[in-house]
Structure formats: structure tokens, C-alpha cells
Design a protein around this motif. Structure first.
Motif, PDB file in Angstrom:
ATOM      1  N   PHE A  60     -20.538  -6.385  62.673  1.00  0.00           N
ATOM      2  CA  PHE A  60     -21.904  -6.516  62.181  1.00  0.00           C
ATOM      3  C   PHE A  60     -22.639  -7.684  62.820  1.00  0.00           C
ATOM      4  N   MET A  61     -21.910  -8.662  63.332  1.00  0.00           N
ATOM      5  CA  MET A  61     -22.578  -9.747  64.057  1.00  0.00           C
ATOM      6  C   MET A  61     -23.035  -9.244  65.420  1.00  0.00           C
ATOM      7  N   SER A  62     -22.198  -8.474  66.098  1.00  0.00           N
ATOM      8  CA  SER A  62     -22.611  -7.928  67.390  1.00  0.00           C
ATOM      9  C   SER A  62     -23.684  -6.859  67.216  1.00  0.00           C
ATOM     10  N   LEU A  63     -23.728  -6.230  66.039  1.00  0.00           N
ATOM     11  CA  LEU A  63     -24.708  -5.179  65.771  1.00  0.00           C
ATOM     12  C   LEU A  63     -26.123  -5.731  65.641  1.00  0.00           C
ATOM     13  N   MET A  64     -26.261  -7.024  65.418  1.00  0.00           N
ATOM     14  CA  MET A  64     -27.586  -7.600  65.163  1.00  0.00           C
ATOM     15  C   MET A  64     -28.547  -7.399  66.321  1.00  0.00           C
ATOM     16  N   ILE A  65     -28.047  -7.422  67.559  1.00  0.00           N
ATOM     17  CA  ILE A  65     -28.948  -7.263  68.694  1.00  0.00           C
ATOM     18  C   ILE A  65     -29.468  -5.831  68.796  1.00  0.00           C
ATOM     19  N   ARG A 118     -20.887 -12.644  82.321  1.00  0.00           N
ATOM     20  CA  ARG A 118     -21.696 -13.538  81.479  1.00  0.00           C
ATOM     21  C   ARG A 118     -22.666 -12.728  80.622  1.00  0.00           C
ATOM     22  N   THR A 119     -22.099 -12.106  79.628  1.00  0.00           N
ATOM     23  CA  THR A 119     -22.876 -11.316  78.688  1.00  0.00           C
ATOM     24  C   THR A 119     -22.117 -11.276  77.370  1.00  0.00           C
ATOM     25  N   ASN A 120     -22.606 -10.477  76.422  1.00  0.00           N
ATOM     26  CA  ASN A 120     -21.871 -10.354  75.163  1.00  0.00           C
ATOM     27  C   ASN A 120     -21.122  -9.028  75.123  1.00  0.00           C
ATOM     28  N   HIS A 121     -20.497  -8.754  73.994  1.00  0.00           N
ATOM     29  CA  HIS A 121     -19.604  -7.606  73.889  1.00  0.00           C
ATOM     30  C   HIS A 121     -20.324  -6.290  74.173  1.00  0.00           C
ATOM     31  N   ARG A 122     -21.384  -6.013  73.441  1.00  0.00           N
ATOM     32  CA  ARG A 122     -22.038  -4.705  73.540  1.00  0.00           C
ATOM     33  C   ARG A 122     -22.705  -4.482  74.895  1.00  0.00           C
ATOM     34  N   LEU A 123     -23.259  -5.514  75.469  1.00  0.00           N
ATOM     35  CA  LEU A 123     -24.012  -5.341  76.716  1.00  0.00           C
ATOM     36  C   LEU A 123     -23.118  -5.180  77.939  1.00  0.00           C
ATOM     37  N   THR A 124     -21.808  -5.326  77.776  1.00  0.00           N
ATOM     38  CA  THR A 124     -20.895  -5.113  78.897  1.00  0.00           C
ATOM     39  C   THR A 124     -21.002  -3.687  79.431  1.00  0.00           C
ATOM     40  N   THR A 125     -21.364  -2.749  78.564  1.00  0.00           N
ATOM     41  CA  THR A 125     -21.475  -1.348  78.991  1.00  0.00           C
ATOM     42  C   THR A 125     -22.596  -1.130  79.996  1.00  0.00           C
ATOM     43  N   HIS A 126     -23.550  -2.071  80.057  1.00  0.00           N
ATOM     44  CA  HIS A 126     -24.695  -1.889  80.950  1.00  0.00           C
ATOM     45  C   HIS A 126     -24.984  -3.145  81.771  1.00  0.00           C
ATOM     46  N   GLY A 184     -36.469 -11.536  59.673  1.00  0.00           N
ATOM     47  CA  GLY A 184     -36.183 -12.973  59.705  1.00  0.00           C
ATOM     48  C   GLY A 184     -34.763 -13.329  59.301  1.00  0.00           C
ATOM     49  N   GLY A 185     -34.231 -12.641  58.296  1.00  0.00           N
ATOM     50  CA  GLY A 185     -32.873 -12.944  57.852  1.00  0.00           C
ATOM     51  C   GLY A 185     -31.846 -12.696  58.938  1.00  0.00           C
ATOM     52  N   VAL A 186     -31.985 -11.567  59.643  1.00  0.00           N
ATOM     53  CA  VAL A 186     -31.041 -11.256  60.720  1.00  0.00           C
ATOM     54  C   VAL A 186     -31.279 -12.179  61.914  1.00  0.00           C
ATOM     55  N   LEU A 187     -32.544 -12.515  62.195  1.00  0.00           N
ATOM     56  CA  LEU A 187     -32.826 -13.477  63.265  1.00  0.00           C
ATOM     57  C   LEU A 187     -32.165 -14.821  62.963  1.00  0.00           C
ATOM     58  N   LEU A 188     -32.176 -15.213  61.707  1.00  0.00           N
ATOM     59  CA  LEU A 188     -31.508 -16.456  61.307  1.00  0.00           C
ATOM     60  C   LEU A 188     -30.018 -16.380  61.604  1.00  0.00           C
ATOM     61  N   MET A 189     -29.405 -15.238  61.306  1.00  0.00           N
ATOM     62  CA  MET A 189     -27.978 -15.056  61.581  1.00  0.00           C
ATOM     63  C   MET A 189     -27.692 -15.020  63.088  1.00  0.00           C
ATOM     64  N   ILE A 190     -28.629 -14.480  63.862  1.00  0.00           N
ATOM     65  CA  ILE A 190     -28.455 -14.476  65.317  1.00  0.00           C
ATOM     66  C   ILE A 190     -28.387 -15.905  65.844  1.00  0.00           C
ATOM     67  N   LEU A 191     -29.287 -16.755  65.360  1.00  0.00           N
ATOM     68  CA  LEU A 191     -29.261 -18.152  65.779  1.00  0.00           C
ATOM     69  C   LEU A 191     -27.957 -18.817  65.339  1.00  0.00           C
ATOM     70  N   LEU A 192     -27.555 -18.539  64.111  1.00  0.00           N
ATOM     71  CA  LEU A 192     -26.314 -19.129  63.592  1.00  0.00           C
ATOM     72  C   LEU A 192     -25.105 -18.660  64.395  1.00  0.00           C
ATOM     73  N   GLU A 193     -25.110 -17.417  64.830  1.00  0.00           N
ATOM     74  CA  GLU A 193     -23.968 -16.864  65.570  1.00  0.00           C
ATOM     75  C   GLU A 193     -23.915 -17.364  67.004  1.00  0.00           C
TER      76      GLU A 193
END
Length: 670
Positions: A620-625, A313-321, A587-596
Motif C-alpha cells: 500500500f505504500m508503493s500503491l500511493m504513486i 535508480r527508481t522505485n519498485h513499481r516503475l521498474t516495469t517501465h 492530502g493524507g496520501v501525499l503526507l504519507m508519500i513524504l513520510l515514506e
């Protein structure tokens, strides 16, 4: 003056001491407090040098050889992204080789050596059929074709891995084959008990390496085929994709992220649910006809047929940790490789290393502030400090400020998925010059935003003249009050040189830490690491665009949108000023995080895929975090620098260099 200088010098010394102590703690955990020897080395291959990190437990000797595991990182990462798995495996007695794959980290072999063909598949390999339209012809830059073929593997049938133009997938192991040979040949490694684990791009490299060594026999006539493969967010395929006669895979564990942003890792479905296990692809992988369940082992380790799909129960990038993912991997390797350990799978220390490394990085960055203050006591740099513009008519308050902030956020956010993906794959730049794949995504986005900021600056300049209150270069942050009618190039030069001293200090500290502790400044993913000559050349290539963007951004956010809080002294004034600046910058990337992620968490699917199509999901969507935290740190530096100097140069050049460093220091190079 002398008292202030002593205070700043004392603070600088304290921050550096704390940073070094944190790094020493991270090193202690990495080496299991002396129980594991860690070395960073280079492997010579016909294609060039491949860098790797070797973890050797004290218990691994020629008389008592230990199991070995090869770790392969994901796209835009490097060997130290595999550190969590490496630390925990080495603690349990396994020898670990963590590789820098082609085009990543310190490896000299470029990513294009993986190879490419002029077609791609829009379904899982082996599920397509002749004439069904799933094999699509592609063209465009080499980097685009390489990335579109990440899931096309060199041991697949010629229909997939070659094309009519003479192109082919050359080595989808991306150095994994050479890394495995190195591991198998170490005298203190039991070559009959070897495993492989990879994340994301590294899972395709893991499949390829395992396929290359299926049925392989070592120097002593023993079977050295991998006895276990752990895929961290991997893609499945059927036997129709390759010739199964001589290719097989022993004991495969697939870790599936519940919120994976990449559609091919969730079998091209919108969501990861129980229904995913009922598909022929997953049932075939698990070797069952129906009724498959998550977190359940099917088959038998003794004959290599063990299979398991673990839901994380995590996202793609955080699976490594992710603790659950690592626990499942430790159990899997323990059973398959017969690790001799009393440690429970849940007994994990890697997070101590990561948190200590994060603290070391933040303390090192914080040390740039007292360094700047000390440099400002030097007569040459004193002239960088200008008074803040105290012009009540120019202050942005209430609705006036928030309208501009909202427009800034919307433009940045809505352009992010399109411009980054355009630059990432198709922006027509000379590929022998602009070789950073992720860098080209930011190049495209930054150029668009720079053009928008220039246009809005010119519009405001002309409107101010019509109103009889013309803007000057002091209002824009390009000059001090004495040179308000023109750009002050002497101020620019001094401010830029001050920034270079600060960034140079951080770089020197990074190189020192790499030499002493074999660790760079990062948290989970690569941030600040030493340059090779090639990568420093790329830094210089991309830096002008980064400078343009961040100087214009600082002018927009800090000078043109100056607020009453900017003029308020003290910590309270700083915090009030900073949070608004940070919102404009992120703010722009935070907006995209919510949208994603809001629709993803609601069980509908990733927002970018649903609204814009799968082309604009993924990297680039996973890169936002990763992107948002670093820009938050940039906003702190820029806020301090502008409040202190009233010009855009020191803060703008500092963060431009840092951002360009992050992009070019270790990420994928074509």
C-alpha cells in the motif's frame, strides 16, 4: 439551448475522436506499425483458463523460428503491465507470451491455487537454520497466508513448502509453467532459445518456472530449459532452500530498484547501497568471493553461469517501465538468446504507447463532462441541477477552512498505512464473498473514514442547532433548497442515474477499445478494463462501501466545506475551488508519500518501515504513486459536478463506481 447542445455535442465528438486517435497510435506502437501481430487468447489448463497476450514478429516463421520470452507480471497487475518489455522484445524479433497469472487480469484461476502453508520466513530462504526462530507460525484468513508465502516456492524443500496440517505451496509459477509450455510448443518459436522475465510477484513465478524446466527436453529431444532469466525486483535465496541436484538457473540478471519499498527485494536491509553487494547472499549469487560491483557481468553466457546485479535508480513499481531497466534486459536477452537485431538497447518506443494510452484515457474521462451536459438538457435530468447554497454564514474562509482541511488530511493520512494493511490481510470478512485482496484494504480504510465523517457530521449538526443556525440537508448536499428539511430521494435517484449513464459510457468505450485495439484505458498499470462475470459480481459486492465513502466524502469536502471560490463562475473560479478540494481528497496520501520517501531518498530507509515496522511497508505504500493521480482526476470530476448541480450524488456516484471498477476490474482475486 440548441446552440449549447450543439457545442457540447461537438466537444464530445472531438474528445472521442482524439481519444480514438491516441489509442490507434498506442496500437500502432504495440504492433510495431504492422511488424508484430498481437493477439489476446486463452489457454485451457486443468486448473482453469489462463489468459495471455501473444506478440509474434513477422520474421518469426516455421522456416525461421525465433527466440521466445515469457513475461510474468507483479502483484495487482496484469499481462499488459508487461507491455514495455513485450513491445521492445518483439521489435527485436522475439516471440513474447505475456501471461495473466493466477487471480489476475482475465485468468479464471484464483490466486489461492498458488497454495500456502501455516508458516513464513523472516529472512531470505536458505539463510535460516533450525531453531533460530526465523521460521514463524502464522494463522488467519487464507488470503493472509497466501500473501505471507509469496516468496515460498513450490520447488523449495518440504520444510518450507509443506506444513503439518496438509497444506502446501502448489504452484508458485502461478500459471508460468503452462505459459512456458505454450511458448515452447509454438511452431515458429525456437524452443532451444527461450527466456523468462518477471516483475515482483512475477520474479518468484519466474524462479519457479525456470526450476520446473531445468534440464527439460522437448518433443525433438532438444534442451528447452530457459537460457536466460531476468528478474525485475526479485528476491535471492541460497541452494540450501532447494535440491540443486536437478535444479539450475541459466544466465540470471537481477534488476534492483534503488528505492524498493519491499524489504525482501533489498535483502531485508533498510537501503540499497554498495554494501548490499558484499553480503554472502549477493556474492554467492554472482559467484565471486569479494569485490562485487553493480552493473557488471560475472560468469559466462555459454555455460549459463552469467550473473549480474543492475542498480536501477527508481522505485519498485516503475521498474516495469524504466528505460535503464529495459535497456539492461534487452542486452541480456540479446546475448543469451542470440537475438538477431540491429536495434540498440536504448532504442525504445514503449513510452510512446504509454503516453498515447494515458492521453486516450484522460480524453475519454473528459468526454464524460459534455456527455453529462447533453444529458442535463433532457427534462428528466434537468431537475438534478440545483442552485449553489449562497449562504455567507456557511462559507468556510481563511483559518476556519484550513483547520478543517488539516484535520481531514491528518486523519486520512495517519490511518492509511494501518487500516489498508489490516484490511489487506486480517480484516474478518467472508472470503468467499469479499475476494479482492487489495479491495479489502480499501474497504477497511473507507469504513473507518466513513465512520469519522458521519460522527463529525452529527457533531456539526448538533452544534449548529445550539448556535441557532441549524444545518439542513441542502447544506450537506443531500437536497435542493425546496426540500432542505429532508433528504431528497428523487434528486438522489436522478443524480445516481445520471452518474450511471456517464460511467456506462466510459465502460462501453473501454470494451470497444479492447475489441478494436486490444488495449484498455490505462497508463502503465491497470485502471479501466472490461469485466468478467465473476469480477462484475465483485464490483457489486464492494460498491456499497465505495458509495458510502465517496458520498460522505463529497458532502464533507464540497458541501460542508463550501468556499467563496465555489460560487465564483468561470475557469478561474473552478481552478481556485478545485485545488483546495484536490488537497483535501489527496492530502493524507501525499503526507504519507513524504513520510515514506523523504527518508528513503536521504539514504536512511523507507519511512513506513522505520516508523511503523515492515508490516506496514510494501504494497500500500508503493500503491500511493498510483492512487494519488487517480484521485486527482476524481477531484476534477467531483468539483465540476458539484459546481454544476449543487448536490453530491452525480459526482459521488460517478467516482465511487470508477474507483470500485479500478479495484475489481483486474487486480488480485483470491
Amino acid at each position: 439551448m440548441k446552440t449549447n447542445r450543439r457545442k457540447w455535442a461537438g466537444l464530445l465528438a472531438a474528445l472521442l475522436a482524439c481519444s480514438a486517435l491516441c489509442m490507434a497510435l498506442a496500437y500502432a506502437v504495440q504492433t510495431d506499425f504492422g511488424g508484430v501481430r498481437v493477439t489476446t487468447q486463452v489457454l485451457q489448463t486443468p486448473r482453469g483458463e489462463i489468459a495471455y497476450k501473444l506478440y509474434r514478429p513477422a520474421s518469426a516463421t516455421e522456416q525461421q523460428p525465433a527466440p521466445g520470452v515469457l513475461l510474468l507480471h507483479g502483484y495487482q497487475n496484469d499481462k499488459d503491465t508487461s507491455a514495455a518489455y513485450a513491445v521492445e522484445l518483439a521489435r527485436r524479433g522475439a516471440v513474447v507470451v505475456a501471461l495473466d497469472e493466477y487471480g489476475h487480469g482475465s485468468t479464471a484461476v484464483p490466486m489461492r491455487e498458488r497454495g500456502y502453508v501455516d508458516h513464513k520466513l523472516n529472512t531470505s530462504y536458505g539463510l535460516d537454520r533450525e531453531g533460530d526462530g526465523s521460521l514463524v507460525e502464522i494463522s488467519g484468513p487464507v488470503r493472509y497466508r497466501v500473501m505471507m508465502n509469496f516468496s515460498n516456492l513450490s520447488f523449495f524443500r518440504d520444510r518450507y513448502s509443506t506444513d503439518s496440517h496438509g497444506n502446501k505451496i502448489q504452484d508458485s509459477s502461478m500459471g508460468g509453467i503452462e505459459g512456458y509450455a505454450l511458448l515452447a510448443g509454438l511452431p515458429y518459436v525456437d524452443s532451444t532459445r527461450l527466456g523468462i522475465s518477471g516483475h515482483s510477484m512475477g520474479t518468484w513465478a519466474s524462479w519457479s518456472t525456470a526450476a520446473a524446466y531445468a534440464g527439460a527436453v522437448g518433443a525433438q529431444g532438444k534442451d528447452i530449459a530457459p537460457r536466460a532469466v531476468v528478474l525485475q525486483c526479485g528476491e535471492l535465496f541460497t541452494e540450501d532452500a532447494y535440491d540443486p541436484g536437478s535444479t539450475y538457473f541459466n544466465n540470471v540478471l537481477l534488476l534492483t530498484a534503488k528505492y524498493d519499498e519491499f524489504n525482501y527485494f533489498r535483502d531485508f536491509q533498510n537501503t540499497v547501497s554498495d554494501a548490499l553487494l558484499d553480503t554472502p547472499l549477493r556474492l554467492g549469487f554472482l559467484g565471486v568471493e569479494d569485490g562485487a560491483r553493480w552493473n557488471t557481468t560475472y560468469g559466462d553466457f555459454s555455460d549459463g553461469s552469467a550473473r549480474r546485479c543492475e542498480l536501477i535508480r527508481t522505485n519498485h513499481r516503475l521498474t516495469t517501465h524504466d528505460g535503464h531497466a529495459i535497456s539492461a534486459a534487452m542486452d541480456w536477452f540479446g546475448d543469451a538468446l542470440e537475438l538477431d537485431t540491429d536495434l540498440a538497447a536504448t532504442d525504445q518506443r514503449y513510452q510512446i504507447k504509454e503516453i498515447a494510452g494515458l492521453a486516450a484515457m484522460l480524453l475519454a474521462i473528459a468526454a464524460m463532462i459534455p456527455l453529462m451536459e447533453l444529458l442535463l438538457t433532457i427534462p428528466f435530468f434537468k431537475k438534478v441541477v440545483q442552485p449553489l447554497p449562497d449562504r455567507p454564514a456557511r462559507l468556510k474562509t481563511g483559518g476556519r477552512y484550513w483547520r478543517e482541511a488539516a484535520l481531514t488530511i491528518l486523519i486520512a493520512g495517519l490511518s492509511y498505512p494501518f487500516m489498508t494493511q489490516l484490511g489487506h490481510g486480517l480484516l474478518p470478512v467472508p472470503e468467499n464473498i469479499f475476494r479482492m485482496t487489495i479491495g479489502n484494504g480499501f474497504l477497511s480504510w473507507y469504513l473507518l473514514l466513513s465512520a469519522v465523517m458521519l460522527i463529525t457530521m452529527i457533531v456539526q449538526w448538533k452544534r449548529s442547532k445550539k448556535r441557532g443556525q441549524p444545518l439542513d440537508y441542502y447544506d450537506l448536499g443531500f437536497s435542493g433548497p425546496q426540500q432542505a428539511g429532508r433528504i431528497d430521494w428523487f434528486l438522489c435517484g436522478r443524480g445516481a442515474l445520471l452518474a450511471c449513464c456517464m460511467v456506462g459510457f466510459l465502460y462501453g468505450l473501454t470494451v470497444l477499445y479492447q475489441a478494436v485495439f486490444q488495449l484498455d484505458l490505462r497508463f502503465i498499470w491497470p485502471f479501466f478494463r472490461g469485466f468478467s462475470a465473476e469480477r462484475f459480481g465483485q464490483f457489486l459486492v464492494y460498491l456499497p462501501v465505495f458509495l458510502l465513502f465517496f458520498l460522505l466524502n463529497n458532502s464533507k469536502v464540497f458541501a460542508q466545506m463550501i468556499k467563496p471560490s465555489t460560487l465564483r463562475p468561470g475557469l478561474r473560479g473552478f481552478v481556485q475551488d478545485w485545488y483546495k478540494n484536490a488537497l483535501c481528497m489527496t492530502g493524507g496520501v501525499l503526507l504519507m508519500i513524504l513520510l515514506e520517501y523523504l527518508p528513503f531518498f536521504a539514504g536512511i530507509g523507507p519511512g513506513a518501515d522505520l516508523l511503523f515496522g515492515t508490516t506496514f511497508g510494501g504494497p500500500f505504500m508503493s500503491l500511493m504513486i498510483v492512487f494519488v493521480p487517480q484521485v486527482l482526476v476524481f477531484s476534477v470530476l467531483c468539483t465540476y459536478c458539484y459546481r454544476r448541480t449543487a448536490n453530491i450524488y452525480t459526482g459521488g456516484v460517478t467516482v465511487a463506481c470508477m474507483a470500485c471498477w479500478i479495484v475489481t476490474g483486474g487486480s488480485a482475486i483470491l
